[in-house]
Design an enzyme around this catalytic site. Structure first.
Site, PDB file in Angstrom:
ATOM      1  N   ARG A  43      -4.801  10.691   4.210  1.00  0.00           N
ATOM      2  CA  ARG A  43      -3.728  11.683   4.365  1.00  0.00           C
ATOM      3  C   ARG A  43      -2.687  11.602   3.263  1.00  0.00           C
ATOM      4  NH1 ARG A  43      -3.338  14.045   9.162  1.00  0.00           N
ATOM      5  NH2 ARG A  43      -1.177  14.537   8.735  1.00  0.00           N
ATOM      6  N   ASP A  63       3.856   0.626  12.323  1.00  0.00           N
ATOM      7  CA  ASP A  63       2.684  -0.016  11.719  1.00  0.00           C
ATOM      8  C   ASP A  63       2.509  -1.466  12.172  1.00  0.00           C
ATOM      9  OD1 ASP A  63       2.137   2.321  10.408  1.00  0.00           O
ATOM     10  OD2 ASP A  63       3.041   1.729   8.513  1.00  0.00           O
ATOM     11  N   ARG A  98       0.019  14.405  13.522  1.00  0.00           N
ATOM     12  CA  ARG A  98       0.609  14.263  12.185  1.00  0.00           C
ATOM     13  C   ARG A  98       0.728  15.575  11.379  1.00  0.00           C
ATOM     14  NH1 ARG A  98      -1.684   8.881   9.457  1.00  0.00           N
ATOM     15  NH2 ARG A  98       0.299   8.958   8.376  1.00  0.00           N
ATOM     16  N   CYS A 119      -5.645  12.823  12.941  1.00  0.00           N
ATOM     17  CA  CYS A 119      -6.219  11.527  12.611  1.00  0.00           C
ATOM     18  C   CYS A 119      -6.135  10.614  13.820  1.00  0.00           C
ATOM     19  CB  CYS A 119      -5.580  10.926  11.363  1.00  0.00           C
ATOM     20  SG  CYS A 119      -4.079  10.045  11.659  1.00  0.00           S
ATOM     21  N   ILE A 168       7.072   6.868  17.287  1.00  0.00           N
ATOM     22  CA  ILE A 168       6.749   7.585  16.042  1.00  0.00           C
ATOM     23  C   ILE A 168       5.437   8.361  16.201  1.00  0.00           C
ATOM     24  CG2 ILE A 168       6.443   7.380  13.533  1.00  0.00           C
ATOM     25  CD1 ILE A 168       9.166   6.320  14.479  1.00  0.00           C
ATOM     26  N   LYS A 177       0.829  -1.221   0.000  1.00  0.00           N
ATOM     27  CA  LYS A 177       0.000   0.000   0.000  1.00  0.00           C
ATOM     28  C   LYS A 177       0.859   1.265   0.000  1.00  0.00           C
ATOM     29  CE  LYS A 177      -1.713   1.638   4.032  1.00  0.00           C
ATOM     30  NZ  LYS A 177      -1.547   3.050   4.389  1.00  0.00           N
ATOM     31  N   ASN A 178       1.777   1.362   0.954  1.00  0.00           N
ATOM     32  CA  ASN A 178       2.499   2.626   1.097  1.00  0.00           C
ATOM     33  C   ASN A 178       3.511   2.859  -0.018  1.00  0.00           C
ATOM     34  OD1 ASN A 178       0.927   3.262   3.238  1.00  0.00           O
ATOM     35  ND2 ASN A 178       2.457   2.761   4.806  1.00  0.00           N
ATOM     36  N   ARG A 212      -8.982  -0.355   4.028  1.00  0.00           N
ATOM     37  CA  ARG A 212      -8.137   0.725   3.490  1.00  0.00           C
ATOM     38  C   ARG A 212      -6.751   0.200   3.149  1.00  0.00           C
ATOM     39  NH1 ARG A 212      -7.473   5.836   6.911  1.00  0.00           N
ATOM     40  NH2 ARG A 212      -6.066   6.072   5.160  1.00  0.00           N
TER      41      ARG A 212
HETATM   42  N1  EPU Z   1       6.104  14.521  11.270  1.00  0.00           N
HETATM   43  C1  EPU Z   1       6.221  15.861  11.596  1.00  0.00           C
HETATM   44  N2  EPU Z   1       6.226  16.755  10.572  1.00  0.00           N
HETATM   45  C2  EPU Z   1       6.108  16.387   9.271  1.00  0.00           C
HETATM   46  C3  EPU Z   1       5.996  15.025   8.952  1.00  0.00           C
HETATM   47  C4  EPU Z   1       5.996  14.105   9.978  1.00  0.00           C
HETATM   48  O1  EPU Z   1       6.327  16.227  12.752  1.00  0.00           O
HETATM   49  O2  EPU Z   1       6.109  17.263   8.395  1.00  0.00           O
HETATM   50  C5  EPU Z   1       6.176  13.521  12.351  1.00  0.00           C
HETATM   51  C6  EPU Z   1       4.920  12.662  12.469  1.00  0.00           C
HETATM   52  O3  EPU Z   1       3.905  13.306  13.228  1.00  0.00           O
HETATM   53  C7  EPU Z   1       5.468  11.422  13.115  1.00  0.00           C
HETATM   54  C8  EPU Z   1       6.858  11.286  12.486  1.00  0.00           C
HETATM   55  O4  EPU Z   1       7.176  12.582  12.006  1.00  0.00           O
HETATM   56  O5  EPU Z   1       5.618  11.655  14.491  1.00  0.00           O
HETATM   57  C9  EPU Z   1       6.965  10.304  11.339  1.00  0.00           C
HETATM   58  O6  EPU Z   1       5.880  10.492  10.441  1.00  0.00           O
HETATM   59  P1  EPU Z   1       6.019  10.222   8.891  1.00  0.00           P
HETATM   60  O7  EPU Z   1       5.933  11.526   8.176  1.00  0.00           O
HETATM   61  O8  EPU Z   1       7.173   9.350   8.611  1.00  0.00           O
HETATM   62  O9  EPU Z   1       4.654   9.434   8.597  1.00  0.00           O
HETATM   63  P2  EPU Z   1       3.839   9.526   7.258  1.00  0.00           P
HETATM   64  O10 EPU Z   1       4.756   9.748   6.141  1.00  0.00           O
HETATM   65  O11 EPU Z   1       2.684  10.448   7.445  1.00  0.00           O
HETATM   66  C10 EPU Z   1       4.011   6.999   6.627  1.00  0.00           C
HETATM   67  C11 EPU Z   1       3.062   5.875   6.376  1.00  0.00           C
HETATM   68  C12 EPU Z   1       2.398   5.477   7.689  1.00  0.00           C
HETATM   69  C13 EPU Z   1       3.499   5.052   8.657  1.00  0.00           C
HETATM   70  C14 EPU Z   1       4.521   6.189   8.837  1.00  0.00           C
HETATM   71  C15 EPU Z   1       5.696   5.829   9.702  1.00  0.00           C
HETATM   72  C16 EPU Z   1       2.349   6.280   4.106  1.00  0.00           C
HETATM   73  C17 EPU Z   1       1.259   6.660   3.171  1.00  0.00           C
HETATM   74  N3  EPU Z   1       2.052   6.312   5.407  1.00  0.00           N
HETATM   75  O12 EPU Z   1       3.226   8.065   7.174  1.00  0.00           O
HETATM   76  O13 EPU Z   1       1.563   4.367   7.405  1.00  0.00           O
HETATM   77  O14 EPU Z   1       2.938   4.762   9.903  1.00  0.00           O
HETATM   78  O15 EPU Z   1       5.018   6.582   7.546  1.00  0.00           O
HETATM   79  O16 EPU Z   1       6.352   4.728   9.190  1.00  0.00           O
HETATM   80  O17 EPU Z   1       3.436   5.949   3.674  1.00  0.00           O
HETATM   81  C18 EPU Z   1      -0.220   2.900   7.778  1.00  0.00           C
HETATM   82  O18 EPU Z   1       0.086   2.325   6.718  1.00  0.00           O
HETATM   83  O19 EPU Z   1      -1.053   2.411   8.589  1.00  0.00           O
HETATM   84  C19 EPU Z   1       0.402   4.171   8.116  1.00  0.00           C
HETATM   85  C20 EPU Z   1      -0.089   5.006   9.006  1.00  0.00           C
END
Ligand code: EPU
Length: 418
Positions: free
Chosen positions: A92, A305, A121, A116, A327, A22-23, A397
């Site tokens: 998102r 995850d 996030r 969320c 995280i 998915k990701n 999802r």
């Molecule tokens: N964060 C910030 N600022 C930002 C971006 C992130 O503070 O601009 C923080 C987040 O709040 C969190 C940490 O950084 O505390 C890491 O978040 P990250 O940005 O890596 O998460 P993401 O990119 O929004 C992706 C996956 C998630 C997975 C996370 C962590 C996708 C579409 N989503 O989310 O997947 O949990 O990385 O590995 O790639 C899931 O599949 O269930 C899922 C939530």
């Protein structure tokens, strides 16, 4: 709305096949914005989130169709740059169109994702990165509005490791003038997959998979003729836990051993036997589930995850386990539902202290987010009696037919309409 009923306890045996990630695919789809023409991907999972991204690309003017695991995206007619609130609020990952739209059209208007179920996030790092590439950014009426005549390469140091943040800025910078260097970039396999697809499209990206990624801007990208999406490492891990939890013997096919190292390490500590067999992983549950501590970390650490699924496993372990979520510190919605099944879990800050009990008991429970719903399905496999899990649209999802796969491995599991 569907509910899932699981009648446990079950012992899983046989073979299951992992679907595409998915990701990974959610980042590959926005990459097509940068490569006008017919792009083709195979091994694409049929998920609600993939369907949402298809809808979004269609709103932007592309043609997109998913059939039998093959996804065709024709982005030749893509001519709009607004990602509406109605779609972004349901997923998102829609924010991943921000970088490519800004790069292609010099502008974008993308709804700001709200909070969320797994935490606040923010996306400040995405915006910081775009700003460093020269985009003007404003927040107007809940929308991010970007503009830039032409993005320019720059050094982009991320304050924290962010998966979609790294992907968004990689997508934005492939057509920028000059060189972009991402520092403290995310090292997740999905980031590597995106870089490899962008390179096949004509981009010049080096270092993906490490925390320093360099991107030499190019004039244009060409569509990708054929790309097979990597296997989903979180689905792999979820199935591995299912086998360990039910003291089963499952052969998990078409998965990538290298991408699930941290999960394998932890499952071995719990007493599961794990072996690598061509193209797959065999997991045999031990007689006793040993309690262990878990700390979620960016890749290659233990993935957030998989935290909820491990909590289910620890709830029937032989001792005390401390699970620390680094995280998404509030990602514990499943704990309350597991407690309804008899689990002994206390939350202390960003840790869950789990005291293993001999058996979970069936109860009506409710899914709150994607991985929480997977952990509840697992709990249902272990519990005696009929567990009813409502709001399983969360599961749909991100898991392609998880209930069918578990059923084929011997679980008594079915869906009911509410
Ligand atoms: N964060 C910030 N600022 C930002 C971006 C992130 O503070 O601009 C923080 C987040 O709040 C969190 C940490 O950084 O505390 C890491 O978040 P990250 O940005 O890596 O998460 P993401 O990119 O929004 C992706 C996956 C998630 C997975 C996370 C962590 C996708 C579409 N989503 O989310 O997947 O949990 O990385 O590995 O790639 C899931 O599949 O269930 C899922 C939530």
């Amino acid at each position: 709305m569907d509910s899932i009923i699981v009648e446990g306890p079950s012992k899983l045996e046989g073979e299951v096949t992992v679907s595409g990630a998915k990701n990974a695919v959610l980042a590959l789809m926005p990459a097509c914005i940068l490569a006008p023409g017919r792009n083709r991907f195979t091994n694409v999972p049929d998920l609600a989130d993939v369907r949402t991204m298809i809808k979004l690309l269609k709103i932007l003017g592309a043609e997109a169709e998913l059939q039998d695991g093959t996804l065709i995206i024709d982005s030749s007619g893509l001519n709009k740059w607004v990602a509406p609130y109605e779609l972004v609020r349901t997923m998102r990952a829609s924010v991943l169109v921000l970088g490519p739209l800004t790069a292609m059209f010099g502008r974008s208007r993308v709804s700001l994702p709200g909070g969320c179920a797994i935490g606040e996030r923010p996306i400040d790092q995405h915006l910081k990165g775009l700003g460093l590439l020269g985009a003007e950014i404003e927040i107007e009426e809940g929308y991010i509005e970007t503009s830039a005549s032409k993005l320019k390469g720059n050094i982009v140091p991320f304050d924290i490791s962010t998966v979609t943040g790294t992907e968004n800025i990689m997508l934005a910078s492939v057509l920028a003038d000059g060189e972009t260097i991402l520092l403290n970039a995310a090292c997740e396999p999905e980031v590597m997959e995106l870089a490899s697809v962008l390179n096949k499209m004509g981009a010049r990206i080096g270092g993906a998979g490490t925390d320093i990624i360099t991107i030499q801007g190019v004039e244009r990208l060409s569509p990708i003729e054929d790309h097979q999406v990597m296997p989903d490492r979180i689905e792999t891990g979820t199935l591995m836990v299912a086998s360990a939890l039910t003291k089963g013997d499952l052969f998990i096919r078409k998965c990538k051993f290298e991408n699930v190292g941290a999960i394998i390490g932890k499952l071995i500590e719990t007493g599961a036997e794990i072996s690598r067999i061509d193209g797959g992983i065999r997991v045999r549950g031990g007689d006793e589930i040993k309690s262990i501590d878990i700390n979620t970390l960016p890749y290659p650490g233990f993935p957030t995850d998989m935290q909820a699924q491990m909590m289910t496993l620890m709830s029937i372990s032989n001792g005390l386990s401390v699970i620390t979520e680094n995280i998404f510190p509030q990602r514990f919605m499943h704990a309350g539902e597991l407690r309804r099944m008899g689990a002994d879990i206390k939350l202390v800050g960003n840790s869950a202290v789990v005291r293993g009990i001999s058996n979970l008991r069936a109860a009506p429970i409710m899914a709150s987010d994607l991985r929480a719903s997977a952990s509840l399905v697992l709990a249902g496999l272990a519990a005696s009696g009929k567990t009813k899990i409502s709001r399983v649209y969360h599961l749909d999802r991100g898991y392609d037919g998880l209930d069918k796969k578990l059923e084929a491995a011997g679980a008594r599991i079915w869906r009911e309409k509410d």
